[in-house]
Design an enzyme around this catalytic site. Structure first.
Site, short mmCIF file in Angstrom:
data_model
loop_
_atom_site.label_atom_id
_atom_site.label_comp_id
_atom_site.label_asym_id
_atom_site.label_seq_id
_atom_site.Cartn_x
_atom_site.Cartn_y
_atom_site.Cartn_z
N LEU A 11 0.81 -1.22 0.00
CA LEU A 11 0.00 0.00 0.00
C LEU A 11 0.84 1.26 0.00
O LEU A 11 0.43 2.29 -0.55
CB LEU A 11 -0.93 0.01 1.22
CG LEU A 11 -1.95 -1.13 1.32
CD1 LEU A 11 -2.71 -1.03 2.63
CD2 LEU A 11 -2.91 -1.11 0.14
N GLY A 12 1.97 1.24 0.64
CA GLY A 12 2.77 2.45 0.74
C GLY A 12 4.15 2.15 1.28
O GLY A 12 4.43 1.07 1.83
N GLY A 55 7.19 4.32 3.42
CA GLY A 55 7.54 5.56 4.08
C GLY A 55 8.91 5.50 4.71
O GLY A 55 9.69 4.57 4.50
N GLY A 90 8.81 2.48 7.44
CA GLY A 90 8.28 1.16 7.19
C GLY A 90 7.52 1.07 5.89
O GLY A 90 7.29 2.06 5.21
N THR A 91 7.16 -0.17 5.55
CA THR A 91 6.35 -0.47 4.38
C THR A 91 5.01 -1.01 4.86
O THR A 91 4.95 -1.84 5.77
CB THR A 91 7.05 -1.52 3.49
OG1 THR A 91 8.34 -1.02 3.13
CG2 THR A 91 6.24 -1.79 2.24
N VAL A 92 3.94 -0.52 4.26
CA VAL A 92 2.59 -0.90 4.65
C VAL A 92 2.03 -1.84 3.59
O VAL A 92 2.08 -1.53 2.38
CB VAL A 92 1.67 0.32 4.83
CG1 VAL A 92 0.29 -0.11 5.30
CG2 VAL A 92 2.29 1.30 5.82
N LYS A 127 2.16 -2.96 8.89
CA LYS A 127 3.28 -2.05 8.73
C LYS A 127 4.54 -2.71 9.30
O LYS A 127 4.60 -3.02 10.49
CB LYS A 127 3.01 -0.72 9.44
CG LYS A 127 4.13 0.27 9.26
CD LYS A 127 3.76 1.63 9.82
CE LYS A 127 4.87 2.62 9.56
NZ LYS A 127 4.53 3.96 10.05
N ASP A 132 2.42 14.40 11.21
CA ASP A 132 2.47 14.33 9.74
C ASP A 132 1.06 14.37 9.15
O ASP A 132 0.71 13.55 8.30
CB ASP A 132 3.21 13.08 9.28
CG ASP A 132 3.63 13.17 7.81
OD1 ASP A 132 3.75 14.30 7.30
OD2 ASP A 132 3.84 12.12 7.19
#
Length: 572
Positions: A306-307, A309, A312-314, A329, A420
């Protein structure tokens, strides 16, 4: 009181006495009405000054002071002066002095145009009650008195209500009842005033109260820092335990043998009664509920990424044990600091429960690192919704602002800062309702080890000036970022506009460049400007924003919990 009223009339006659129709004393009566109209204005100015120090603290001495000012300056003093002026004219008409000099009484005996003798016109007629309920003249004359004795007080009431709203800016409007209800009582209690005198008093009273808005507005509302202090709930007082009478001690010969000492058990790691906020701030591992995944269990089957950052990676994943879709995550580099950071993050977010915040289910060990298990929200990011569907209208933006302000306030109450807030971190579900996600850089207050030294917190286009300059994040910086997100939703642009590089955007934020792409035509423009103030102490609190926006939505006949966009089609 008649002597004060006669002095008021003499002053009014000295200030304004044109010698033409309808007569110098008739004009002086209108001037006296204007002077009486300044009395409620003075009371409203004092209310505004009191609020400069008390903010929205409407209890105890502050509420008593506002109510007392309304009683004295809106009811008692105007009523006494009005009835006193009428008494002076009646006394002169009856042959007395009324507190006026001989020369003044002589001019009262002069005749002018349709008025006739001024003393008889102002002091020898019916009072207000008799004129309205026992009319004796023509229909035209009755219509004149009805409009003057009913219409003018109604207009004056609206002016007094406007004065109250100006004096109570940046706060609830219900204390205004303490200011305009006394005025209604003043109008009702003044029915014994001579009708002609009352007409000309109201003709002077009305413009004075309307123009009185200017000095009340010049006093200004209380600062947002004062409002923030007044909105802060008082510290709860712990009740003292009730005093117990000393136990009865039987005589020595009747005392039973002492009981055996209680069995000692080892202390537990987390007390069952520990509340959520204390749990979020406590060091150590996150308590894992029964049935949680263990290291390498393969419980979560990843479906798609999904994303990606900074921390981390989601993934969208399937919980094979519970049969539900979750967001997983996973830390990039699960070293000691990163794991400690995610444990703190999970503990802080587990303490947060709000319908517009993403929920945290678990913290588990996956083969490639520590993973945070969160609620998976169907829908699209606010940034995508605005990019494809265009900017939001004022109602939708108001709903977005109110719900997100409420969600952030709930997080701040738990000691959690988001840090954020931006359009891509708000998900709009298929029903059009917004949800705040990605507390991936959230932190508990007082935790200084959540990010590596030198790591920039936030997205440059939506970072608060003080955060970009190196100051620690705060609830005020979250409020700035939320206001910037709402500004984007209304205009399609970040408030400072776009820059070619992230570094240029960060430098613009650090220099506290003023917003250049605000939605100027929106009804929220004024509140946006206040919320995007470069000084954190000058910004309205999230609770104040929520109250202001929800009040506007209610006046517009809208609900704050409605959809912010059209229904979003569910992803297949």
């Amino acid at each position: 009181m008649e002597s004060i009223a006669s002095s008021l009339l003499s002053l009014a006659h000295a200030l304004f006495q044109p010698g033409f129709c309808p007569g110098d004393w008739v004009w002086a009566t209108s001037m006296a009405g204007a002077l009486i109209g300044l009395v409620p204005v003075a009371g409203m100015v004092l209310v505004a000054i009191v609020r400069k120090f008390t903010g929205n603290r409407y209890h105890g001495p502050a509420l008593f002071t506002i109510g007392g000012l309304g009683l004295v300056f809106v009811l008692l003093l105007p009523l006494l002066l009005t009835t006193g002026v009428s008494s002076v004219y009646r006394a002169v008409f009856a042959g007395g002095t009324g507190g006026l000099s001989g020369a003044e009484r002589a001019t009262l005996g002069q005749e002018f145009c349709f008025v006739g003798v001024q003393a008889e016109y102002l002091g020898g007629g019916q009072n207000i009650y008799e004129t309205l309920f026992y009319p004796g003249g023509s229909v035209l004359a009755y219509g004149y008195y009805l409009g003057a004795l009913v219409g003018l007080p109604i207009l004056a009431l609206l002016a007094v209500m406007l004065l109250g709203r100006v004096a109570l800016r940046r706060g609830p409007k219900w204390p205004g009842r303490l200011l305009w209800v006394p005025f209604v009582a003043f109008v009702l209690f003044s029915v014994g005033v001579e009708a002609n005198t009352a007409v000309h008093l109201w003709l002077g009273f009305l413009p004075a109260t309307v123009l009185g808005v200017i000095p009340v507005a010049l006093v200004g509302p209380p600062s947002w820092s004062t409002i923030q202090k007044s909105d802060r709930p008082p510290e709860p007082r712990r009740p003292e335990p009730p005093r117990q009478p000393p136990p009865y001690v039987p005589p020595a010969e009747q005392q039973p043998p002492p009981p055996p000492p209680p069995k000692q058990y080892p202390p537990t790691s987390v007390a069952p009664s520990q509340d959520a906020a204390a749990l979020a701030a406590a060091p150590g591992p996150v308590p894992v509920p029964p049935g949680s995944g263990e290291a390498g269990s393969g419980r979560f089957r990843r479906l798609r990424r999904l994303g990606h950052g900074g921390f981390g990676t989601v993934w969208e994943a399937q919980d094979t044990q519970l049969g539900r879709t979750v967001a997983l995550k996973i830390a990039h580099a699960p070293d000691r600091d990163t794991e400690a950071r995610m444990e703190r993050e999970a503990r802080a977010l587990a303490a947060l429960t709000h319908p517009n915040c993403v929920r945290v289910y678990d913290l588990v060990e996956e083969p490639d690192g520590l993973a945070l298990v969160m609620e998976y929200l169907h829908g699209q990011a606010l940034a995508e919704a605005v990019d494809t569907g265009g900017p939001l209208d004022d109602v939708s933006a108001g709903r977005l602002w109110a719900t997100m302000a409420s969600a952030l306030s709930a997080a701040h109450d738990k000691g959690v800062l988001h840090r954020d807030v931006k359009p891509s971190n708000i998900i709009v579900d298929p029903e059009g309702l917004p949800h705040l996600i990605d507390f991936g850089i959230a932190r508990s207050r007082g935790d200084s080890k959540l990010t590596a030294t030198g790591m920039m917190i936030g997205t440059p286009d939506y970072v608060a000036p003080e955060t970009a300059g190196g100051a620690p994040a705060s609830p005020a910086s979250d409020a700035w970022q939320l206001a910037a997100t709402v500004s984007y939703a209304l205009s399609g642009y970040p408030p400072r506009g776009t820059r070619e590089t992230p570094m240029a955007a960060l430098m613009a934020a650090a220099r506290a460049e003023p917003p250049s792409r605000l939605p100027r035509q929106s009804v929220h423009a004024r509140l946006l400007m206040a919320s995007l103030d470069p000084q954190p102490r000058n910004r309205p609190t999230l609770r104040a924003v929520c109250r202001e926006v929800e009040g506007w939505l209610a006046r517009a006949g809208q609900s704050a919990d409605g959809p912010v966009t059209k229904v979003v089609p569910r992803a297949r």
